[in-house]
Write an enzyme that holds these catalytic residues in place. Structure first.
Site, mmCIF file in Angstrom:
data_model
loop_
_atom_site.group_PDB
_atom_site.id
_atom_site.type_symbol
_atom_site.label_atom_id
_atom_site.label_comp_id
_atom_site.label_asym_id
_atom_site.label_seq_id
_atom_site.Cartn_x
_atom_site.Cartn_y
_atom_site.Cartn_z
ATOM 1 N N ASP A 39 0.861 -1.192 0.000
ATOM 2 C CA ASP A 39 0.000 0.000 0.000
ATOM 3 C C ASP A 39 0.892 1.234 0.000
ATOM 4 O OD1 ASP A 39 -2.774 1.223 0.384
ATOM 5 O OD2 ASP A 39 -1.689 2.094 2.062
ATOM 6 N N HIS A 180 -5.322 4.342 6.898
ATOM 7 C CA HIS A 180 -4.632 5.195 5.923
ATOM 8 C C HIS A 180 -3.148 5.372 6.265
ATOM 9 C CE1 HIS A 180 -8.134 6.181 3.551
ATOM 10 N NE2 HIS A 180 -8.793 6.464 4.650
ATOM 11 N N ASP A 185 -2.428 -0.690 6.574
ATOM 12 C CA ASP A 185 -3.399 -1.053 5.539
ATOM 13 C C ASP A 185 -2.955 -2.295 4.777
ATOM 14 O OD1 ASP A 185 -4.731 1.147 6.391
ATOM 15 O OD2 ASP A 185 -4.721 2.221 4.479
#
Length: 589
Positions: A39, A180, A185
């Site tokens: 991510d 976030h 994540d």
């Protein structure tokens, strides 16, 4: 930067016994695939303008975590406040972090030989590819699995309302809550991936190759509704998907209606919104058109009228704005949504009020028009604003500038809007040069965007109004299989279309087509009889190879000193800005 290797207890009990020996010959069993679930956090959504601020990745195989990769990244500029609020990453946190050129080699080594997994993978892979292109690395050729696409294939709306990572993490009871931050994540996405693969197993998906093809396979709704294409002919035209109540869900066009509609029920159709639409659709209607141009124009008109919920573009042609030079005693620039037959000068259309305001500021930089909104007449007497002290306005409100003197400014603005943008281009370019010398580059880039908004819109309007002034234009292009496609255009609007068979005498055919063509009454403004999109479709066809002019009632011309010559320079500048660069900052060929 943190890279950890570990051998943790199995996160998921892989059903190895379910894999038959013969499957090894068909592909790579999923329990032998090394996945890197990653991510990114960024300063925005566009790889050309924004940068990576954090990378997090987890390497797993057979449900076992093999290692983790985590680092903050200095984006080379300030992080927007709303991004800091969303992610919790601030400028102070990344000030000592390595730049992406220092991080990228380690990350590429970490993912080497693995299958990449990300939630909404297109976003993350675009940033990785952009970083590779900017610093001279080949883009990674790893297979990619998107957990969003996989979730939409194996989960129903009854189970989850959407495919957001937080929703899926809760559904699969992941101990990690997405927040976030990149590594957090990525860990949550690992749990989601394991849950989705378990679900995919019930569809007899046991190898990586089967997993990738399974995501692209037609949905049960697509397979069940293939019969909807059976009554559609092989001809150019427009098609409508409707639900059981007759509401239009989606409108499209094609040169071969049958083939295009059938494609919606195959594996080639992977757009989530369209697959969702297929599940609702109950019938397909069609309108056969004489030519491909007629089909394109009809599609635009029908979308603008019906506004189908699954069409993204062309739904609101009326939501454009214009920059208007008013007809007052002392004209000013105003942003309006309606064209009126009031003798005013208009510039547009703009897609938003923001773009129109950028063009207005650029024009004010070149011409000292008043910027107040109160009415000003020759008898008005009130104190001038600060713009007069700055030399940006002649203060007609105080009577310091006569109506005749002010009329010269209005005429300069009118000429810049319709005939010659050199005055605006020169003034804004000079300001950009001054700001660059003072190393105020961000302010110069703002002026660049303002100038681009003005020049591009002026060039577009001049190109469009050149044809919207013509009462009637008839043109022809070779038709497939012989003959000619004939179109009658009136004031920039398609009034008639027909196919003249091979060997037919053109004079009576064209006379009949023009006689039965739609009567078009010109309206106000530079683009008055059709939407700007329709006129642009017609212009693209007129400029395509093989098109011949048959009749032009009037003249078709562009201003000799029009904005198009400045637009070419601006477009070149933006292309250079978007061009990938190597480690030394030089453009890549």
């Amino acid at each position: 930067m943190v890279i950890r290797s570990c051998r943790s207890p199995s996160l998921w009990s892989w059903n190895v016994d379910a894999v038959q020996g013969t499957l090894d010959e068909l592909g790579t069993p999923l329990n032998e695939v090394t996945f890197v679930v990653f991510d990114l956090e960024t300063t925005g959504g566009a790889p050309s303008d924004d940068a990576i601020t954090e990378i997090g990745a987890v390497k797993v195989r057979a449900g076992e975590v093999l290692g983790e990769f985590s680092t903050l990244v200095d984006p080379g500029g300030p992080i927007p406040p709303f991004i800091s609020v969303l992610t919790g990453i601030t400028d102070a946190m990344v000030v000592a972090a390595p730049r992406i050129e220092a991080v990228l080699p380690s990350f590429l080594e970490f993912i080497r030989g693995a299958t990449l997994v990300a939630h909404n993978a297109g976003f993350d892979t675009r940033f990785v590819k952009a970083a590779c292109a900017a610093h001279g690395y080949p883009p990674p050729a790893n297979p990619v699995v998107d957990t969003v696409d996989l979730a939409r294939r194996v989960l129903t709306r009854d189970e989850v309302p959407n495919a957001k990572l937080a929703t899926l993490a809760r559904f699969f009871r992941s101990p990690t809550e997405p927040c976030h931050r990149a590594l957090q994540d990525a860990r949550a996405t690992v749990d989601v991936l394991h849950g989705l693969i378990e679900r995919a197993g019930s569809f007899q998906v046991h190898t990586l190759e089967e997993l990738k093809s399974f995501v692209r396979a037609p949905t049960p709704e697509q397979q069940r509704k293939r019969h909807l294409a059976e009554s559609v002919p092989h001809a150019p035209g427009v098609y409508f998907f409707e639900d059981e109540r007759g509401e239009v869900l989606y409108i499209g066009k094609s040169t071969n209606l049958r083939n295009r509609v059938r494609s919606y029920f195959t594996a080639g159709e992977t757009r989530p919104r369209i697959r969702e639409m297929i599940g609702i659709a109950e019938r397909v209607r069609h309108i056969v058109c004489a030519t491909a141009l007629e089909a394109e124009v009809r599609e635009l008109r029908l979308i603008g009228g019906a506004k189908p919920r699954y069409n993204r573009r062309s739904r609101f042609p009326e939501k454009v704005v214009w920059l208007k030079l008013t007809t007052e005693a002392f004209p000013r620039l105003s942003i309006v949504r309606e064209l009126k037959d009031d003798g005013a000068t208009y510039l547009g259309p703009f897609g938003s009020a923001r773009l129109a305001d950028e063009a207005r500021i650029a024009l004010h930089e070149a011409v000292p028009l008043r910027q107040c909104t109160q009415p000003v007449t020759v008898r008005t007497r009130r104190a001038a604003c600060v713009l007069h002290e700055m030399g940006r306005c002649g203060a007609p409100c105080e009577g310091k500038e006569s109506q005749e003197e002010y009329a010269l400014h209005a005429e300069s603005a009118r000429r810049a809007m319709t005939l010659d943008a050199s005055l605006v281009f020169g003034a804004v370019s000079a300001r950009m040069e001054r700001l660059s010398v003072e190393q105020r580059y961000e302010e110069a880039s703002v002026d660049r965007d303002r100038l681009a908004s003005f020049v591009r819109t002026a060039a577009r309007m001049q190109r469009l109004s050149a044809i919207t002034r013509i009462p009637q234009l008839v043109a022809a292009s070779p038709a497939f299989g012989g003959g000619w496609d004939i179109h009658v255009i009136r004031y920039g609007r398609l009034a008639a279309a027909g196919v003249m068979p091979k060997g037919t005498h053109p004079t009576p055919f064209i006379a009949s087509l023009t006689t039965t063509a739609e009567a078009v009454i010109p309206g106000a403004g530079p683009i008055h009889a059709a939407s700007a999109e329709e006129t642009e479709c017609i212009l693209r066809w007129l400029e395509s190879p093989g098109v011949r002019l048959v009749e032009v009632d009037g003249e078709w011309s562009l201003p000799a000193w029009g904005a198009a010559r400045h637009k070419a320079r601006i477009d070149l500048a933006y292309r250079r800005l978007d061009q990938p660069r190597n480690r030394e900052g030089r453009p890549l060929r």
